[in-house]
Design a protein around this motif. Sequence first.
Motif, PDB file in Angstrom:
ATOM      1  N   GLU A 109       5.908  11.062   2.521  1.00 34.15           N
ATOM      2  CA  GLU A 109       5.957  11.871   1.301  1.00 34.15           C
ATOM      3  C   GLU A 109       4.798  11.563   0.367  1.00 34.15           C
ATOM      4  N   GLY A 110       4.243  10.345   0.476  1.00 36.67           N
ATOM      5  CA  GLY A 110       3.080  10.000  -0.330  1.00 36.67           C
ATOM      6  C   GLY A 110       1.780  10.521   0.267  1.00 36.67           C
ATOM      7  N   ALA A 141      16.618   8.017   2.437  1.00 34.88           N
ATOM      8  CA  ALA A 141      16.665   9.196   3.304  1.00 34.88           C
ATOM      9  C   ALA A 141      16.058   8.882   4.673  1.00 34.88           C
ATOM     10  N   GLY A 142      14.921   8.173   4.680  1.00 33.46           N
ATOM     11  CA  GLY A 142      14.287   7.832   5.948  1.00 33.46           C
ATOM     12  C   GLY A 142      15.103   6.805   6.708  1.00 33.46           C
ATOM     13  N   LEU A 157       0.834  -1.205   0.000  1.00 29.88           N
ATOM     14  CA  LEU A 157       0.000   0.000   0.000  1.00 29.88           C
ATOM     15  C   LEU A 157       0.870   1.257   0.000  1.00 29.88           C
ATOM     16  N   ILE A 158       1.879   1.272   0.883  1.00 29.73           N
ATOM     17  CA  ILE A 158       2.781   2.429   0.953  1.00 29.73           C
ATOM     18  C   ILE A 158       3.459   2.646  -0.404  1.00 29.73           C
ATOM     19  N   LEU A 159       3.946   1.540  -1.007  1.00 30.95           N
ATOM     20  CA  LEU A 159       4.639   1.647  -2.287  1.00 30.95           C
ATOM     21  C   LEU A 159       3.715   2.161  -3.392  1.00 30.95           C
ATOM     22  N   VAL A 203       0.855   3.938  -3.162  1.00 31.91           N
ATOM     23  CA  VAL A 203       0.510   5.352  -2.968  1.00 31.91           C
ATOM     24  C   VAL A 203       1.709   6.234  -3.320  1.00 31.91           C
ATOM     25  N   GLY A 204       2.915   5.805  -2.898  1.00 34.43           N
ATOM     26  CA  GLY A 204       4.116   6.565  -3.212  1.00 34.43           C
ATOM     27  C   GLY A 204       4.311   6.708  -4.713  1.00 34.43           C
ATOM     28  N   LEU A 217      11.728   2.929   9.096  1.00 34.95           N
ATOM     29  CA  LEU A 217      11.848   4.375   8.943  1.00 34.95           C
ATOM     30  C   LEU A 217      11.962   4.739   7.466  1.00 34.95           C
ATOM     31  N   GLY A 218      12.575   3.854   6.666  1.00 32.63           N
ATOM     32  CA  GLY A 218      12.603   4.065   5.225  1.00 32.63           C
ATOM     33  C   GLY A 218      11.207   3.997   4.633  1.00 32.63           C
ATOM     34  N   MET A 219      10.447   2.954   4.997  1.00 35.92           N
ATOM     35  CA  MET A 219       9.075   2.823   4.492  1.00 35.92           C
ATOM     36  C   MET A 219       8.223   3.998   4.945  1.00 35.92           C
ATOM     37  N   ARG A 242       9.135   7.003   5.570  1.00 32.13           N
ATOM     38  CA  ARG A 242       9.431   8.227   4.838  1.00 32.13           C
ATOM     39  C   ARG A 242       8.634   8.253   3.533  1.00 32.13           C
ATOM     40  N   ILE A 243       8.540   7.084   2.864  1.00 34.33           N
ATOM     41  CA  ILE A 243       7.727   7.011   1.643  1.00 34.33           C
ATOM     42  C   ILE A 243       6.262   7.305   1.973  1.00 34.33           C
ATOM     43  N   ALA A 244       5.787   6.713   3.074  1.00 35.45           N
ATOM     44  CA  ALA A 244       4.396   6.930   3.485  1.00 35.45           C
ATOM     45  C   ALA A 244       4.142   8.412   3.773  1.00 35.45           C
ATOM     46  N   SER A 280      13.625   8.302  -1.243  1.00 34.86           N
ATOM     47  CA  SER A 280      12.918   8.557   0.004  1.00 34.86           C
ATOM     48  C   SER A 280      13.218   7.483   1.023  1.00 34.86           C
ATOM     49  N   PHE A 281      13.193   6.239   0.560  1.00 33.83           N
ATOM     50  CA  PHE A 281      13.459   5.131   1.483  1.00 33.83           C
ATOM     51  C   PHE A 281      14.814   5.310   2.147  1.00 33.83           C
ATOM     52  N   VAL A 290       6.430   9.915  -5.710  1.00 33.92           N
ATOM     53  CA  VAL A 290       7.502   9.966  -4.716  1.00 33.92           C
ATOM     54  C   VAL A 290       8.696   9.184  -5.270  1.00 33.92           C
ATOM     55  N   LEU A 312      10.857   6.674  -4.938  1.00 30.83           N
ATOM     56  CA  LEU A 312      10.754   5.626  -3.914  1.00 30.83           C
ATOM     57  C   LEU A 312      12.080   5.319  -3.223  1.00 30.83           C
ATOM     58  N   ARG A 356       1.801   9.099  -6.275  1.00 29.97           N
ATOM     59  CA  ARG A 356       2.065  10.511  -5.952  1.00 29.97           C
ATOM     60  C   ARG A 356       3.453  10.972  -6.417  1.00 29.97           C
ATOM     61  N   ILE A 405       0.334   9.532   3.159  1.00 29.06           N
ATOM     62  CA  ILE A 405      -0.445   8.580   3.966  1.00 29.06           C
ATOM     63  C   ILE A 405      -0.492   9.022   5.427  1.00 29.06           C
TER      64      ILE A 405
END
Lengths: 173, 192
Positions: B60-61, A34-35, A16-18, A20-21, B52-54, B56-58, A31-32, A26, A28, A24, B63
């Motif tokens: 920026e998307g 960076a987080g 779901l996260i992927l 939506v990303g 934390l990687g996932m 961040r995607i959530a 961002s992954f 993002v 992927l 939008r 969610i």
Amino acid sequence: MIGTITAFVIPVWIVLILCVGLMRNVPLVTSFVAGAQEGFGLTVRMLPHVVAMMVAIAVFRASGALDALVGIAAPWLDPMGIPAQVVPMGLLRTMTGAGSIAYAGDVIAQYGPDALWSRMVATIQGSTDTTLYVIAVYFGAIGVTKTRYALPVGLAADAVGFVAAVWACRVFS
Amino acid sequence: MLHILWFLLLAGGVVYGAVHGRIDEVTQAVFSGAQSGVMICFGLLSVLVFWLGMMRIAQEGGIVRALARVCSPLVCRLFPSVPRGDPAIGYIVTNVCANVLGLGNAATPAGMKAMEELQKRNRSPNEATPAMCTLLAINTASLTLIPTTMIGLRMQAGSQSPTDIIVPTIVATACSLLFALLIDRWAQKSAP
């Protein structure tokens, strides 16, 4: 049935996260990464707090002081319907997750999985979390050192959860 | 309070061990305890890096913001100091849901992100805010619906009905959560 549902939660959440990303726009992987980079910093920041707690708890257990505390507390808790066999569980559960699982395993092995005491320790394990560890991890990660009333609140909730678990096992059996 | 407890555990343990002739065990425990602390953190490292990687995607998307918007009316009652739609709410919801579903390793990273967001509004960064204490109270009470670890342990030991601890667990966890929230609210009001 319930096991199957839980098994699907994480994979579905990831997809779901992927999705939506992607929708939008993002970036992927960027961002992954960076987080994910934050993960290391957080771990390094909370490590001293967790080590501090673990050392204190290990010393307290190894010295025999925990057993002595159980010996003092047990006669007072007995009239409340709390058997001596589950008292160590209540104290361990607040301090160490691995230690309380090990103790629960001991009780289950000794008295059989369906004994009242075994059901009590299993319920205690499942119904509260390791307060000292949770405080060390969450407050350690963000650098909060003045925890104010968080510790007494957590310990009081543990005590209530402990008694509730023991009584619930007596009622629902 | 935490400092006093730490002192009691550590100094009390050393003195008790010395008096009862267990000083060798105590010395050993110092290092084995430190080691297990490091092991726990590095065990958590992989989980934190991944989630934390996932997340961040959530984030920026959108969610996290969407979750925060949908759940704000309910969650903001528990966290009156957090404005509606704040990203902290999104992470708090993720943290609570992961706890309820028994996904402990997804709950911790979400809780940490929530704490970080709350920290941004903290005027004295080394002191816990009321919202942080409430989030901590919810996490220490650990809202669980299915105690999977214990069901597994009982199943291994050959239990006739390993799942019969589910109802007592839900009752006990609800009691401790309710009590934690009540006493947290009371402490918030009576704290200076």
